[in-house]
Design a protein around this motif. Structure first.
Motif, PDB file in Angstrom:
ATOM      1  N   LEU A  60       1.141  -1.525   0.103  1.00 20.00           N
ATOM      2  CA  LEU A  60       0.406  -0.060   0.335  1.00 20.00           C
ATOM      3  C   LEU A  60       0.702   0.875  -0.008  1.00 20.00           C
ATOM      4  O   LEU A  60       1.870   0.678   0.161  1.00 20.00           O
ATOM      5  CB  LEU A  60      -0.669  -0.043   1.009  1.00 20.00           C
ATOM      6  N   PRO A  61       0.220   2.496  -0.341  1.00 19.79           N
ATOM      7  CA  PRO A  61       0.983   3.871  -0.163  1.00 19.79           C
ATOM      8  C   PRO A  61       1.896   3.511   1.110  1.00 19.79           C
ATOM      9  O   PRO A  61       0.813   3.332   2.197  1.00 19.79           O
ATOM     10  CB  PRO A  61      -0.386   4.696  -0.587  1.00 19.79           C
ATOM     11  N   ASP A  62       2.630   4.481   1.053  1.00 19.46           N
ATOM     12  CA  ASP A  62       3.237   5.247   2.228  1.00 19.46           C
ATOM     13  C   ASP A  62       2.570   6.026   3.139  1.00 19.46           C
ATOM     14  O   ASP A  62       2.747   6.720   4.054  1.00 19.46           O
ATOM     15  CB  ASP A  62       5.193   5.529   2.122  1.00 19.46           C
ATOM     16  N   VAL A  63       2.030   7.323   2.235  1.00 16.36           N
ATOM     17  CA  VAL A  63       1.718   8.102   3.385  1.00 16.36           C
ATOM     18  C   VAL A  63      -0.392   8.884   2.305  1.00 16.36           C
ATOM     19  O   VAL A  63       0.033   8.216   1.194  1.00 16.36           O
ATOM     20  CB  VAL A  63       2.701   9.940   2.349  1.00 16.36           C
ATOM     21  N   LEU A  64      -0.638   9.378   2.992  1.00 17.35           N
ATOM     22  CA  LEU A  64      -2.362   9.130   2.272  1.00 17.35           C
ATOM     23  C   LEU A  64      -2.434  10.627   2.283  1.00 17.35           C
ATOM     24  O   LEU A  64      -1.969  11.253   3.889  1.00 17.35           O
ATOM     25  CB  LEU A  64      -2.932   8.930   3.687  1.00 17.35           C
ATOM     26  N   TRP A  65      -2.985  11.159   1.365  1.00 13.65           N
ATOM     27  CA  TRP A  65      -2.491  13.147   0.896  1.00 13.65           C
ATOM     28  C   TRP A  65      -4.990  12.738   0.545  1.00 13.65           C
ATOM     29  O   TRP A  65      -5.582  12.291   0.235  1.00 13.65           O
ATOM     30  CB  TRP A  65      -3.139  13.569  -0.112  1.00 13.65           C
ATOM     31  N   PHE A  66      -5.848  13.285   1.780  1.00 14.18           N
ATOM     32  CA  PHE A  66      -7.043  12.993   2.380  1.00 14.18           C
ATOM     33  C   PHE A  66      -7.576  14.151   1.869  1.00 14.18           C
ATOM     34  O   PHE A  66      -7.597  15.410   2.280  1.00 14.18           O
ATOM     35  CB  PHE A  66      -7.319  12.389   3.380  1.00 14.18           C
ATOM     36  N   ALA A  67      -8.801  13.891   0.694  1.00 11.86           N
ATOM     37  CA  ALA A  67      -9.881  15.934   0.588  1.00 11.86           C
ATOM     38  C   ALA A  67     -10.899  15.452   1.254  1.00 11.86           C
ATOM     39  O   ALA A  67     -12.355  14.552   1.197  1.00 11.86           O
ATOM     40  CB  ALA A  67      -9.616  15.560  -1.082  1.00 11.86           C
ATOM     41  N   ARG A  68     -10.661  16.204   2.724  1.00 11.38           N
ATOM     42  CA  ARG A  68     -12.515  16.650   3.369  1.00 11.38           C
ATOM     43  C   ARG A  68     -12.477  17.887   3.447  1.00 11.38           C
ATOM     44  O   ARG A  68     -11.930  19.000   4.253  1.00 11.38           O
ATOM     45  CB  ARG A  68     -12.328  15.933   4.955  1.00 11.38           C
ATOM     46  N   TRP A  69     -13.259  18.293   2.731  1.00  8.72           N
ATOM     47  CA  TRP A  69     -12.920  20.058   2.118  1.00  8.72           C
ATOM     48  C   TRP A  69     -14.778  20.826   3.490  1.00  8.72           C
ATOM     49  O   TRP A  69     -15.560  20.496   3.206  1.00  8.72           O
ATOM     50  CB  TRP A  69     -13.859  20.301   0.999  1.00  8.72           C
ATOM     51  N   ASN A  70     -13.645  20.543   4.654  1.00 11.79           N
ATOM     52  CA  ASN A  70     -15.038  21.176   5.722  1.00 11.79           C
ATOM     53  C   ASN A  70     -14.686  21.998   6.725  1.00 11.79           C
ATOM     54  O   ASN A  70     -14.366  22.429   8.039  1.00 11.79           O
ATOM     55  CB  ASN A  70     -14.850  19.952   6.779  1.00 11.79           C
ATOM     56  N   GLU A  71     -13.248  22.713   5.847  1.00 13.63           N
ATOM     57  CA  GLU A  71     -12.736  24.061   6.340  1.00 13.63           C
ATOM     58  C   GLU A  71     -11.381  23.654   7.185  1.00 13.63           C
ATOM     59  O   GLU A  71     -11.517  25.012   8.209  1.00 13.63           O
ATOM     60  CB  GLU A  71     -14.110  25.152   6.555  1.00 13.63           C
ATOM     61  N   SER A  72     -11.237  22.683   8.845  1.00 16.29           N
ATOM     62  CA  SER A  72     -10.514  22.549   9.295  1.00 16.29           C
ATOM     63  C   SER A  72      -9.127  21.551   8.253  1.00 16.29           C
ATOM     64  O   SER A  72      -9.357  20.667   8.264  1.00 16.29           O
ATOM     65  CB  SER A  72     -11.161  21.697  10.496  1.00 16.29           C
ATOM     66  N   SER A  73      -8.808  22.286   9.781  1.00 23.87           N
ATOM     67  CA  SER A  73      -6.571  21.755   8.704  1.00 23.87           C
ATOM     68  C   SER A  73      -6.349  20.664   9.749  1.00 23.87           C
ATOM     69  O   SER A  73      -5.558  20.330   9.290  1.00 23.87           O
ATOM     70  CB  SER A  73      -6.155  22.864   8.928  1.00 23.87           C
ATOM     71  N   SER A  74      -7.034  20.101  10.517  1.00 19.03           N
ATOM     72  CA  SER A  74      -6.711  19.543  11.491  1.00 19.03           C
ATOM     73  C   SER A  74      -6.214  17.192  10.606  1.00 19.03           C
ATOM     74  O   SER A  74      -7.003  17.099   9.426  1.00 19.03           O
ATOM     75  CB  SER A  74      -7.760  18.442  12.479  1.00 19.03           C
ATOM     76  N   LEU A  75      -4.917  17.610  10.718  1.00 15.32           N
ATOM     77  CA  LEU A  75      -4.170  16.069  10.395  1.00 15.32           C
ATOM     78  C   LEU A  75      -5.127  14.528  11.146  1.00 15.32           C
ATOM     79  O   LEU A  75      -5.327  12.956  10.565  1.00 15.32           O
ATOM     80  CB  LEU A  75      -3.442  15.248  10.628  1.00 15.32           C
ATOM     81  N   PHE A  76      -5.809  14.802  12.158  1.00 11.59           N
ATOM     82  CA  PHE A  76      -6.101  13.623  12.622  1.00 11.59           C
ATOM     83  C   PHE A  76      -7.613  13.599  13.035  1.00 11.59           C
ATOM     84  O   PHE A  76      -7.988  12.239  13.769  1.00 11.59           O
ATOM     85  CB  PHE A  76      -4.676  13.614  14.003  1.00 11.59           C
ATOM     86  N   ASP A  77      -8.206  13.932  13.019  1.00 12.95           N
ATOM     87  CA  ASP A  77     -10.412  14.412  13.013  1.00 12.95           C
ATOM     88  C   ASP A  77     -10.416  13.515  11.857  1.00 12.95           C
ATOM     89  O   ASP A  77     -11.837  13.750  11.740  1.00 12.95           O
ATOM     90  CB  ASP A  77     -10.399  15.452  13.337  1.00 12.95           C
ATOM     91  N   GLU A  78      -9.715  12.837  10.913  1.00  6.10           N
ATOM     92  CA  GLU A  78     -10.702  11.816   9.457  1.00  6.10           C
ATOM     93  C   GLU A  78     -11.017  10.551  10.152  1.00  6.10           C
ATOM     94  O   GLU A  78     -11.017  10.146  10.698  1.00  6.10           O
ATOM     95  CB  GLU A  78      -9.006  12.063   8.621  1.00  6.10           C
ATOM     96  N   PRO A  79     -12.498  10.034  10.069  1.00  8.43           N
ATOM     97  CA  PRO A  79     -13.090   9.598  10.575  1.00  8.43           C
ATOM     98  C   PRO A  79     -12.923   8.600   9.866  1.00  8.43           C
ATOM     99  O   PRO A  79     -12.785   7.571   9.736  1.00  8.43           O
ATOM    100  CB  PRO A  79     -14.897   9.844   9.822  1.00  8.43           C
ATOM    101  N   ALA A  80     -12.508   8.706   8.553  1.00  4.31           N
ATOM    102  CA  ALA A  80     -11.562   7.797   7.970  1.00  4.31           C
ATOM    103  C   ALA A  80     -10.671   6.988   7.988  1.00  4.31           C
ATOM    104  O   ALA A  80     -10.305   6.056   6.844  1.00  4.31           O
ATOM    105  CB  ALA A  80     -11.825   8.034   5.993  1.00  4.31           C
ATOM    106  N   LEU A  81      -9.867   7.205   8.779  1.00  2.06           N
ATOM    107  CA  LEU A  81      -8.304   7.223   9.063  1.00  2.06           C
ATOM    108  C   LEU A  81      -8.557   7.236  10.864  1.00  2.06           C
ATOM    109  O   LEU A  81      -8.461   8.084  11.393  1.00  2.06           O
ATOM    110  CB  LEU A  81      -7.178   8.410   8.741  1.00  2.06           C
ATOM    111  N   PRO A  82      -8.257   6.150  11.527  1.00  2.45           N
ATOM    112  CA  PRO A  82      -7.393   5.540  13.196  1.00  2.45           C
ATOM    113  C   PRO A  82      -6.695   6.882  12.984  1.00  2.45           C
ATOM    114  O   PRO A  82      -5.582   6.688  12.417  1.00  2.45           O
ATOM    115  CB  PRO A  82      -7.597   4.159  12.782  1.00  2.45           C
ATOM    116  N   GLU A  83      -6.690   6.973  14.310  1.00  2.49           N
ATOM    117  CA  GLU A  83      -5.371   8.095  14.423  1.00  2.49           C
ATOM    118  C   GLU A  83      -3.874   7.117  15.121  1.00  2.49           C
ATOM    119  O   GLU A  83      -2.586   8.468  14.833  1.00  2.49           O
ATOM    120  CB  GLU A  83      -5.420   8.699  16.212  1.00  2.49           C
ATOM    121  N   ASP A  84      -3.608   6.211  15.201  1.00  2.00           N
ATOM    122  CA  ASP A  84      -2.779   5.503  15.618  1.00  2.00           C
ATOM    123  C   ASP A  84      -1.960   5.022  14.619  1.00  2.00           C
ATOM    124  O   ASP A  84      -1.059   3.765  14.512  1.00  2.00           O
ATOM    125  CB  ASP A  84      -2.835   3.937  16.686  1.00  2.00           C
TER     126      ASP A  84
END
Length: 249
Positions: A186-210
């Motif tokens: 699988l890829p090494d890095v994920l660049w996720f598009a969610r246009w929610n106006e919040s720049s957080s890297l770890f509040d993404e529902p599709a990705l566990p934080e760990d």
């Protein structure tokens, strides 16, 4: 590669901060003026058969001069797309279900040649741009996974970090599900598009934080917005970045 191993330990140059992409590489005058912006990284579309914008300025010289200004670069490859891509343009360039593996390897080799021609060296990332698509059926989703695994294997074998850009609810969720199911390559890095106006890297529902950390995330949190600095305007997407960037030689 483990999704929790620090890529800096493997030779990556990591950038942390704000970045943007414009469809066409901006002029050198614009890049110079935008040093007064909050951004310090810029996405550049280095090739791919589904790339939609011409790149008259994107040369080895441009890469060097922009890097000398202090910018970090995020190389992007817009290759073949899901057979069920949402956009009409992307549907013109489908992944072949029968040949997804060889297609992914071939396009990875093309991406490496394009990066190298621009002076982007080994231990740099190239981010595969997989635009939004229907993930509900195997006909739509399976070719994407096969293609991406082959693309990632080949990129890694050539000494580059394979990254992956997509909508959170399409490609990102599919790749994370594949990780949970034990898929390799699988890829090494994920660049996720969610246009929610919040720049957080770890509040993404599709990705566990760990997982997909450290330094393995980019969040595109605003799209198609107009900004201007020192009289130079661009239409951009905004990103929060904690990920590998190009090493330029």
């Amino acid at each position: 590669m483990s999704t929790t191993l620090d890529p800096e330990l493997l030779g990556a140059h990591v950038f942390r901060g704000m970045g943007f992409e414009a469809c066409t590489a901006p002029s050198l005058a614009t890049m110079d003026a935008w040093r007064d912006s909050p951004y310090r990284a810029v996405g550049i579309y280095i090739g791919g058969r589904a790339r939609s914008c011409a790149q008259p300025r994107l040369t080895r010289s441009w890469v060097r001069e922009v890097t000398d200004m202090g910018w970090d670069l995020l190389p992007i490859w817009v290759g073949s797309q899901s057979p069920c891509a949402s956009g009409a343009h992307q549907r013109k360039f489908p992944i072949s279900a029968a040949h997804a593996d060889s297609q992914g390897a071939t396009e990875a080799q093309q991406a490496v040649r394009a990066a190298s021609a621009l002076g982007i060296l080994r231990n740099s990332p190239v981010y595969l741009d997989m635009e939004s698509y229907d993930t509900r059926t195997a006909r739509c989703a399976d070719p994407v996974l096969d293609f991406t695994q082959s693309w990632s294997r080949t990129m890694r074998a050539r000494g580059y970090f394979p990254g992956f850009y997509s909508s959170s609810e399409a490609g990102i969720r599919q790749i994370e599900t594949a990780r949970e199911d034990g898929y390799l390559d699988l890829p090494d890095v994920l660049w996720f598009a969610r246009w929610n106006e919040s720049s957080s890297l770890f509040d993404e529902p599709a990705l566990p934080e760990d997982v997909w950390e450290p330094h393995r995330r980019i969040h595109q949190y605003v799209g198609d917005t107009q900004e201007s600095y020192d009289g130079y305007s661009l239409s951009i997407d905004r990103d929060e970045v904690d990920a590998p960037v190009a090493i330029v030689g």
